[in-house]
Design a protein around this motif. Structure first.
Motif, PDB file in Angstrom:
ATOM      1  N   TYR A  60       0.751  -1.191  -0.089  1.00 33.11           N
ATOM      2  CA  TYR A  60      -0.021  -0.143   0.133  1.00 33.11           C
ATOM      3  C   TYR A  60       0.868   1.015  -0.138  1.00 33.11           C
ATOM      4  O   TYR A  60       2.014   1.290   0.686  1.00 33.11           O
ATOM      5  N   ALA A  61       0.553   2.406  -0.844  1.00 31.03           N
ATOM      6  CA  ALA A  61       0.891   3.457  -0.485  1.00 31.03           C
ATOM      7  C   ALA A  61       0.700   3.876   0.820  1.00 31.03           C
ATOM      8  O   ALA A  61      -0.124   3.956   1.432  1.00 31.03           O
ATOM      9  N   ASP A  62       1.834   4.954   1.336  1.00 31.07           N
ATOM     10  CA  ASP A  62       1.703   5.511   2.668  1.00 31.07           C
ATOM     11  C   ASP A  62       0.048   6.309   2.802  1.00 31.07           C
ATOM     12  O   ASP A  62      -0.246   6.189   3.806  1.00 31.07           O
ATOM     13  N   SER A  63      -0.167   7.028   1.964  1.00 29.68           N
ATOM     14  CA  SER A  63      -1.430   7.739   1.927  1.00 29.68           C
ATOM     15  C   SER A  63      -2.662   6.978   2.053  1.00 29.68           C
ATOM     16  O   SER A  63      -3.589   7.502   2.385  1.00 29.68           O
ATOM     17  N   VAL A  64      -2.672   5.734   1.557  1.00 23.37           N
ATOM     18  CA  VAL A  64      -4.001   4.937   2.000  1.00 23.37           C
ATOM     19  C   VAL A  64      -3.838   3.728   2.917  1.00 23.37           C
ATOM     20  O   VAL A  64      -4.874   3.281   3.294  1.00 23.37           O
ATOM     21  N   LYS A  65      -2.908   3.729   3.615  1.00 23.78           N
ATOM     22  CA  LYS A  65      -2.522   2.718   4.450  1.00 23.78           C
ATOM     23  C   LYS A  65      -3.610   2.580   5.736  1.00 23.78           C
ATOM     24  O   LYS A  65      -3.666   3.763   6.252  1.00 23.78           O
ATOM     25  N   GLY A  66      -4.107   1.734   5.999  1.00 27.77           N
ATOM     26  CA  GLY A  66      -5.263   1.822   7.105  1.00 27.77           C
ATOM     27  C   GLY A  66      -6.532   2.109   6.616  1.00 27.77           C
ATOM     28  O   GLY A  66      -7.563   2.106   7.437  1.00 27.77           O
ATOM     29  N   ARG A  67      -6.466   2.455   5.514  1.00 27.95           N
ATOM     30  CA  ARG A  67      -7.870   3.083   4.879  1.00 27.95           C
ATOM     31  C   ARG A  67      -8.593   2.131   3.780  1.00 27.95           C
ATOM     32  O   ARG A  67      -9.511   1.937   3.513  1.00 27.95           O
ATOM     33  N   PHE A  68      -7.493   1.615   2.958  1.00 30.74           N
ATOM     34  CA  PHE A  68      -7.777   1.206   1.740  1.00 30.74           C
ATOM     35  C   PHE A  68      -7.431  -0.547   1.868  1.00 30.74           C
ATOM     36  O   PHE A  68      -6.501  -0.764   2.781  1.00 30.74           O
ATOM     37  N   THR A  69      -8.153  -1.517   1.408  1.00 31.56           N
ATOM     38  CA  THR A  69      -7.740  -2.756   1.473  1.00 31.56           C
ATOM     39  C   THR A  69      -7.962  -3.360   0.027  1.00 31.56           C
ATOM     40  O   THR A  69      -8.961  -3.468  -0.642  1.00 31.56           O
ATOM     41  N   ILE A  70      -6.915  -4.175  -0.623  1.00 33.20           N
ATOM     42  CA  ILE A  70      -6.772  -4.733  -1.845  1.00 33.20           C
ATOM     43  C   ILE A  70      -7.054  -6.254  -1.796  1.00 33.20           C
ATOM     44  O   ILE A  70      -6.686  -6.674  -0.738  1.00 33.20           O
ATOM     45  N   SER A  71      -7.630  -7.039  -2.578  1.00 27.90           N
ATOM     46  CA  SER A  71      -8.230  -8.445  -2.178  1.00 27.90           C
ATOM     47  C   SER A  71      -8.200  -8.926  -3.841  1.00 27.90           C
ATOM     48  O   SER A  71      -8.599  -7.946  -4.760  1.00 27.90           O
ATOM     49  N   ARG A  72      -8.304 -10.104  -3.932  1.00 26.72           N
ATOM     50  CA  ARG A  72      -8.478 -10.696  -5.064  1.00 26.72           C
ATOM     51  C   ARG A  72      -9.221 -12.142  -4.838  1.00 26.72           C
ATOM     52  O   ARG A  72      -9.110 -12.629  -3.915  1.00 26.72           O
ATOM     53  N   ASP A  73      -9.849 -12.429  -6.015  1.00 30.10           N
ATOM     54  CA  ASP A  73     -10.931 -13.503  -5.748  1.00 30.10           C
ATOM     55  C   ASP A  73     -10.962 -14.589  -6.824  1.00 30.10           C
ATOM     56  O   ASP A  73     -10.321 -15.806  -6.718  1.00 30.10           O
ATOM     57  N   ASN A  74     -11.065 -14.345  -8.177  1.00 28.12           N
ATOM     58  CA  ASN A  74     -11.273 -15.347  -9.133  1.00 28.12           C
ATOM     59  C   ASN A  74     -10.476 -14.655 -10.745  1.00 28.12           C
ATOM     60  O   ASN A  74     -10.303 -13.571 -10.578  1.00 28.12           O
ATOM     61  N   ALA A  75     -10.703 -15.579 -11.682  1.00 26.41           N
ATOM     62  CA  ALA A  75     -10.359 -15.026 -12.893  1.00 26.41           C
ATOM     63  C   ALA A  75     -11.302 -13.827 -13.517  1.00 26.41           C
ATOM     64  O   ALA A  75     -10.465 -13.052 -14.203  1.00 26.41           O
ATOM     65  N   LYS A  76     -12.316 -14.087 -13.494  1.00 19.86           N
ATOM     66  CA  LYS A  76     -13.118 -12.704 -13.986  1.00 19.86           C
ATOM     67  C   LYS A  76     -13.119 -11.488 -13.206  1.00 19.86           C
ATOM     68  O   LYS A  76     -13.120 -10.517 -13.906  1.00 19.86           O
ATOM     69  N   TYR A  77     -13.070 -11.674 -11.886  1.00 23.45           N
ATOM     70  CA  TYR A  77     -12.734 -10.313 -11.119  1.00 23.45           C
ATOM     71  C   TYR A  77     -11.460 -10.580 -10.327  1.00 23.45           C
ATOM     72  O   TYR A  77     -11.639 -10.982  -9.092  1.00 23.45           O
ATOM     73  N   PRO A  78     -10.447 -10.510 -10.992  1.00 23.18           N
ATOM     74  CA  PRO A  78      -9.223 -10.779 -10.304  1.00 23.18           C
ATOM     75  C   PRO A  78      -8.577  -9.756  -9.040  1.00 23.18           C
ATOM     76  O   PRO A  78      -7.593 -10.142  -8.504  1.00 23.18           O
ATOM     77  N   VAL A  79      -9.183  -8.475  -9.063  1.00 22.56           N
ATOM     78  CA  VAL A  79      -8.772  -7.893  -7.964  1.00 22.56           C
ATOM     79  C   VAL A  79     -10.032  -6.597  -7.585  1.00 22.56           C
ATOM     80  O   VAL A  79     -10.817  -6.314  -8.405  1.00 22.56           O
ATOM     81  N   PHE A  80     -10.114  -6.386  -6.181  1.00 22.30           N
ATOM     82  CA  PHE A  80     -11.078  -5.506  -5.837  1.00 22.30           C
ATOM     83  C   PHE A  80     -10.288  -4.476  -4.922  1.00 22.30           C
ATOM     84  O   PHE A  80      -9.075  -4.584  -4.307  1.00 22.30           O
ATOM     85  N   LEU A  81     -10.840  -3.285  -4.628  1.00 22.94           N
ATOM     86  CA  LEU A  81     -10.399  -2.254  -3.768  1.00 22.94           C
ATOM     87  C   LEU A  81     -11.292  -1.749  -2.892  1.00 22.94           C
ATOM     88  O   LEU A  81     -12.250  -1.298  -3.358  1.00 22.94           O
ATOM     89  N   GLN A  82     -11.405  -2.065  -1.616  1.00 19.65           N
ATOM     90  CA  GLN A  82     -12.108  -1.571  -0.635  1.00 19.65           C
ATOM     91  C   GLN A  82     -11.569  -0.170   0.070  1.00 19.65           C
ATOM     92  O   GLN A  82     -10.468  -0.258   0.755  1.00 19.65           O
ATOM     93  N   MET A  83     -12.392   0.854  -0.109  1.00 17.83           N
ATOM     94  CA  MET A  83     -11.931   2.170   0.351  1.00 17.83           C
ATOM     95  C   MET A  83     -12.870   2.773   1.217  1.00 17.83           C
ATOM     96  O   MET A  83     -14.059   2.793   1.055  1.00 17.83           O
ATOM     97  N   THR A  84     -12.237   2.896   2.596  1.00 12.09           N
ATOM     98  CA  THR A  84     -13.048   3.777   3.673  1.00 12.09           C
ATOM     99  C   THR A  84     -12.430   5.068   4.042  1.00 12.09           C
ATOM    100  O   THR A  84     -11.157   5.249   4.059  1.00 12.09           O
TER     101      THR A  84
END
Length: 124
Positions: A60-84
């Motif tokens: 994570y970039a320092d500017s988003v640490k603790g607020r954003f979470t990256i995750s991956r699941d499957n081939a169709k949707y390989p990555v997500f970004l939860q932003m709080t």
């Protein structure tokens, strides 16, 4: 044709949350590093977050640490970004991207595939 398409952007008030998704077609990215980058008006594109091909390592970039979470699941949707706890400074076009295994996750030039971007606007 290989494509990455982001979705989930929009307008949100400061302190709110958004979840960005990235859909893939044309190939699978299960063995790729997946990342998120963003570009604000008048600024260069910057690294936001990345996840290893196995999902075991995240960055994570320092500017988003603790607020954003990256995750991956499957081939169709390989990555997500939860932003709080979004801030006006988070306003930008957000891009998902894929890099070959072993790539330095924070280096944009290592990414071979890019989406078209989704706009995130955070108001005060």
């Amino acid at each position: 044709q290989v494509q990455l398409v982001e979705s989930g952007g929009g307008l949100v008030q400061a302190g709110g949350s958004l979840r960005l998704s990235c859909a893939a077609s044309g190939r699978t990215f299960s063995s790729y590093v997946m990342g998120w980058f963003r570009q604000a008006p008048g600024k260069e594109r910057e690294f936001v977050a990345a996840i290893s091909w196995s999902g075991g390592s995240t960055y994570y970039a320092d500017s988003v640490k603790g607020r954003f979470t990256i995750s991956r699941d499957n081939a169709k949707y390989p990555v997500f970004l939860q932003m709080t706890s979004l801030k006006p400074e988070d306003t930008a076009v957000y891009y998902c991207a894929a890099a070959p295994p072993g790539s330095i996750a924070t280096m944009g030039r290592k990414y071979d595939y890019w989406g078209q971007g989704t706009q995130v606007n955070v108001s005060s």
